[in-house]
Design a protein around this motif. Structure first.
Motif, short mmCIF file in Angstrom:
data_model
loop_
_atom_site.label_atom_id
_atom_site.label_comp_id
_atom_site.label_asym_id
_atom_site.label_seq_id
_atom_site.Cartn_x
_atom_site.Cartn_y
_atom_site.Cartn_z
N LEU A 79 0.83 -1.21 0.00
CA LEU A 79 0.00 0.00 0.00
C LEU A 79 0.86 1.25 0.00
O LEU A 79 0.58 2.21 -0.74
N MET A 80 1.91 1.25 0.82
CA MET A 80 2.79 2.42 0.85
C MET A 80 3.47 2.61 -0.50
O MET A 80 3.54 3.72 -1.02
N MET A 81 3.92 1.51 -1.10
CA MET A 81 4.56 1.62 -2.40
C MET A 81 3.58 2.10 -3.46
O MET A 81 3.96 2.82 -4.39
N SER A 82 2.33 1.75 -3.32
CA SER A 82 1.34 2.09 -4.35
C SER A 82 1.10 3.60 -4.48
O SER A 82 0.66 4.06 -5.53
N VAL A 83 1.39 4.35 -3.44
CA VAL A 83 1.18 5.80 -3.52
C VAL A 83 2.43 6.55 -4.00
O VAL A 83 2.34 7.71 -4.41
N VAL A 84 3.59 5.89 -3.97
CA VAL A 84 4.84 6.54 -4.39
C VAL A 84 4.79 7.03 -5.84
O VAL A 84 5.19 8.17 -6.11
N PRO A 85 4.30 6.23 -6.79
CA PRO A 85 4.28 6.74 -8.17
C PRO A 85 3.49 8.04 -8.32
O PRO A 85 3.96 8.97 -8.99
N GLY A 86 2.35 8.15 -7.69
CA GLY A 86 1.58 9.38 -7.75
C GLY A 86 2.27 10.55 -7.07
O GLY A 86 2.19 11.69 -7.52
N LEU A 87 2.98 10.24 -5.98
CA LEU A 87 3.70 11.28 -5.26
C LEU A 87 4.95 11.75 -6.01
O LEU A 87 5.44 12.85 -5.77
N LEU A 88 5.44 10.95 -6.94
CA LEU A 88 6.51 11.38 -7.84
C LEU A 88 5.92 12.13 -9.04
O LEU A 88 6.47 13.14 -9.48
N TRP A 90 2.98 13.80 -9.49
CA TRP A 90 2.31 15.09 -9.28
C TRP A 90 3.29 16.26 -9.26
O TRP A 90 3.12 17.22 -10.03
N PRO A 91 4.33 16.23 -8.42
CA PRO A 91 5.25 17.38 -8.44
C PRO A 91 6.04 17.49 -9.75
O PRO A 91 6.46 18.58 -10.13
N ALA A 92 6.23 16.37 -10.44
CA ALA A 92 6.94 16.43 -11.73
C ALA A 92 6.23 17.35 -12.70
O ALA A 92 6.86 18.00 -13.53
N LEU A 93 4.92 17.43 -12.59
CA LEU A 93 4.13 18.28 -13.49
C LEU A 93 4.41 19.77 -13.28
O LEU A 93 4.05 20.58 -14.12
N MET A 94 5.05 20.11 -12.18
CA MET A 94 5.33 21.52 -11.88
C MET A 94 6.76 21.92 -12.23
O MET A 94 7.15 23.05 -11.99
N LEU A 95 7.52 20.99 -12.79
CA LEU A 95 8.92 21.24 -13.08
C LEU A 95 9.15 21.51 -14.56
O LEU A 95 8.27 21.32 -15.39
N ASP A 96 10.36 21.92 -14.85
CA ASP A 96 10.82 22.02 -16.23
C ASP A 96 10.61 20.66 -16.90
O ASP A 96 10.74 19.62 -16.26
N TYR A 97 10.29 20.66 -18.18
CA TYR A 97 9.93 19.42 -18.86
C TYR A 97 11.06 18.40 -18.89
O TYR A 97 10.81 17.19 -18.80
N THR A 98 12.29 18.84 -18.99
CA THR A 98 13.41 17.89 -18.97
C THR A 98 13.50 17.22 -17.61
O THR A 98 13.65 15.99 -17.53
N GLU A 99 13.39 18.00 -16.56
CA GLU A 99 13.42 17.43 -15.20
C GLU A 99 12.21 16.53 -14.97
O GLU A 99 12.32 15.47 -14.36
N ALA A 100 11.06 16.96 -15.44
CA ALA A 100 9.84 16.17 -15.27
C ALA A 100 9.98 14.82 -15.96
O ALA A 100 9.65 13.78 -15.38
N ALA A 101 10.47 14.83 -17.19
CA ALA A 101 10.64 13.57 -17.93
C ALA A 101 11.63 12.66 -17.21
O ALA A 101 11.42 11.44 -17.14
N ALA A 102 12.69 13.23 -16.66
CA ALA A 102 13.68 12.43 -15.93
C ALA A 102 13.07 11.81 -14.68
O ALA A 102 13.27 10.61 -14.41
#
Length: 154
Positions: A79-88, A90-102
Protein backbone atom coordinates in the motif's frame (compact mmCIF):
# COMPACT_ATOMS: atom_id res chain seq x y z
CA UNK A 1 1.71 -20.59 -23.21
CA UNK A 2 -1.34 -22.45 -24.50
CA UNK A 3 -3.68 -21.11 -27.18
CA UNK A 4 -6.31 -20.53 -24.49
CA UNK A 5 -3.86 -18.53 -22.36
CA UNK A 6 -2.83 -16.51 -25.41
CA UNK A 7 -6.48 -15.71 -26.08
CA UNK A 8 -6.96 -14.51 -22.50
CA UNK A 9 -3.98 -12.17 -22.60
CA UNK A 10 -4.72 -10.80 -26.05
CA UNK A 11 -6.86 -7.94 -24.72
CA UNK A 12 -4.29 -6.77 -22.12
CA UNK A 13 -1.60 -6.93 -24.82
CA UNK A 14 -3.61 -4.84 -27.27
CA UNK A 15 -4.62 -2.36 -24.60
CA UNK A 16 -1.04 -2.07 -23.40
CA UNK A 17 0.21 -1.48 -26.94
CA UNK A 18 -2.55 1.08 -27.51
CA UNK A 19 -1.36 2.83 -24.34
CA UNK A 20 2.04 3.29 -25.96
CA UNK A 21 0.59 5.26 -28.87
CA UNK A 22 0.39 8.62 -27.04
CA UNK A 23 4.06 8.26 -26.08
CA UNK A 24 5.16 7.43 -29.61
CA UNK A 25 2.98 10.11 -31.23
CA UNK A 26 4.33 12.73 -28.82
CA UNK A 27 7.95 11.74 -29.39
CA UNK A 28 7.59 11.81 -33.17
CA UNK A 29 5.70 15.10 -32.94
CA UNK A 30 8.39 16.62 -30.71
CA UNK A 31 10.94 16.03 -33.45
CA UNK A 32 8.97 16.58 -36.66
CA UNK A 33 6.18 19.09 -36.20
CA UNK A 34 6.48 22.89 -36.26
CA UNK A 35 7.94 24.34 -33.06
CA UNK A 36 4.57 25.37 -31.55
CA UNK A 37 3.26 21.82 -31.89
CA UNK A 38 6.51 20.35 -30.60
CA UNK A 39 6.06 22.26 -27.35
CA UNK A 40 2.51 20.95 -27.01
CA UNK A 41 3.69 17.40 -27.73
CA UNK A 42 6.22 17.60 -24.91
CA UNK A 43 3.63 18.98 -22.51
CA UNK A 44 1.16 16.23 -23.42
CA UNK A 45 3.93 13.62 -23.12
CA UNK A 46 4.78 14.67 -19.56
CA UNK A 47 1.14 14.89 -18.51
CA UNK A 48 0.30 11.48 -19.96
CA UNK A 49 3.39 10.00 -18.29
CA UNK A 50 2.28 11.33 -14.91
CA UNK A 51 -1.16 9.80 -15.37
CA UNK A 52 0.22 6.40 -16.38
CA UNK A 53 2.78 6.34 -13.57
CA UNK A 54 0.00 7.08 -11.06
CA UNK A 55 -2.09 4.30 -12.63
CA UNK A 56 0.73 1.82 -12.03
CA UNK A 57 0.61 2.67 -8.34
CA UNK A 58 -3.09 1.86 -8.41
CA UNK A 59 -2.30 -1.60 -9.75
CA UNK A 60 -0.34 -2.35 -6.60
CA UNK A 61 -3.07 -0.94 -4.35
CA UNK A 62 -5.41 -3.42 -6.04
CA UNK A 63 -2.95 -6.28 -5.58
CA UNK A 64 -2.59 -5.45 -1.88
CA UNK A 65 -6.31 -5.32 -1.14
CA UNK A 66 -7.08 -8.45 -3.13
CA UNK A 67 -4.11 -10.72 -2.35
CA UNK A 68 -2.59 -9.60 0.95
CA UNK A 69 -4.10 -9.85 4.41
CA UNK A 70 -4.91 -6.44 5.85
CA UNK A 71 -2.40 -5.24 8.40
CA UNK A 72 0.40 -7.64 7.42
CA UNK A 73 3.88 -6.39 6.56
CA UNK A 74 3.34 -7.25 2.87
CA UNK A 75 -0.02 -5.46 2.80
CA UNK A 76 1.38 -2.33 4.47
CA UNK A 77 4.49 -2.25 2.28
CA UNK A 78 2.53 -2.70 -0.96
CA UNK A 79 0.00 0.00 0.00
CA UNK A 80 2.79 2.42 0.85
CA UNK A 81 4.56 1.62 -2.40
CA UNK A 82 1.34 2.09 -4.35
CA UNK A 83 1.18 5.80 -3.52
CA UNK A 84 4.84 6.54 -4.39
CA UNK A 85 4.28 6.74 -8.17
CA UNK A 86 1.58 9.38 -7.75
CA UNK A 87 3.70 11.28 -5.26
CA UNK A 88 6.51 11.38 -7.84
CA UNK A 89 4.22 12.18 -10.78
CA UNK A 90 2.31 15.09 -9.28
CA UNK A 91 5.25 17.38 -8.44
CA UNK A 92 6.94 16.43 -11.73
CA UNK A 93 4.13 18.28 -13.49
CA UNK A 94 5.33 21.52 -11.88
CA UNK A 95 8.92 21.24 -13.08
CA UNK A 96 10.82 22.02 -16.23
CA UNK A 97 9.93 19.42 -18.86
CA UNK A 98 13.41 17.89 -18.97
CA UNK A 99 13.42 17.43 -15.20
CA UNK A 100 9.84 16.17 -15.27
CA UNK A 101 10.64 13.57 -17.93
CA UNK A 102 13.68 12.43 -15.93
CA UNK A 103 11.69 12.07 -12.72
CA UNK A 104 8.88 10.21 -14.48
CA UNK A 105 11.39 7.90 -16.16
CA UNK A 106 12.96 7.14 -12.78
CA UNK A 107 9.48 6.48 -11.41
CA UNK A 108 8.72 3.97 -14.19
CA UNK A 109 12.06 2.30 -13.57
CA UNK A 110 11.45 2.08 -9.80
CA UNK A 111 7.97 0.59 -10.24
CA UNK A 112 9.40 -2.00 -12.60
CA UNK A 113 12.17 -2.87 -10.13
CA UNK A 114 9.52 -3.32 -7.45
CA UNK A 115 7.50 -5.58 -9.75
CA UNK A 116 10.58 -7.76 -10.36
CA UNK A 117 11.12 -8.48 -6.65
CA UNK A 118 10.24 -11.96 -5.42
CA UNK A 119 7.21 -10.69 -3.47
CA UNK A 120 5.70 -9.10 -6.56
CA UNK A 121 6.70 -11.95 -8.86
CA UNK A 122 4.62 -14.27 -6.67
CA UNK A 123 1.54 -12.04 -6.81
CA UNK A 124 1.57 -10.73 -10.39
CA UNK A 125 0.68 -13.07 -13.25
CA UNK A 126 3.48 -14.09 -15.59
CA UNK A 127 1.74 -12.49 -18.57
CA UNK A 128 1.60 -9.19 -16.66
CA UNK A 129 5.32 -9.34 -15.94
CA UNK A 130 6.11 -9.94 -19.61
CA UNK A 131 3.77 -7.18 -20.75
CA UNK A 132 5.17 -4.69 -18.24
CA UNK A 133 8.72 -5.50 -19.29
CA UNK A 134 7.87 -4.66 -22.90
CA UNK A 135 5.81 -1.57 -22.11
CA UNK A 136 8.28 -0.21 -19.58
CA UNK A 137 11.17 -0.60 -22.02
CA UNK A 138 9.33 1.41 -24.68
CA UNK A 139 8.20 4.05 -22.17
CA UNK A 140 11.74 4.56 -20.87
CA UNK A 141 13.11 4.80 -24.42
CA UNK A 142 10.44 7.42 -25.18
CA UNK A 143 11.44 9.40 -22.09
CA UNK A 144 15.08 9.29 -23.19
CA UNK A 145 14.05 10.50 -26.66
CA UNK A 146 12.07 13.42 -25.20
CA UNK A 147 14.93 14.37 -22.89
CA UNK A 148 17.35 14.20 -25.81
CA UNK A 149 15.04 16.42 -27.85
CA UNK A 150 14.84 18.96 -25.05
CA UNK A 151 18.52 18.84 -24.13
CA UNK A 152 20.33 18.44 -27.44
CA UNK A 153 18.06 20.20 -29.88
CA UNK A 154 16.85 22.98 -27.61
Amino acid sequence: MTAEEMQRVRLPLWLGLAGLSPYIVCVVSAYLLPMRWQALAVEVFVTFGAIVLSFLGGVHWGVAISLDRCGTRDFNARLMMSVVPGLLAWPALMLDYTEAAAILMIGFWLVRLYECQQDSAERLPGWYQGLRKLLNTVVILCHLAIMARLTLLG
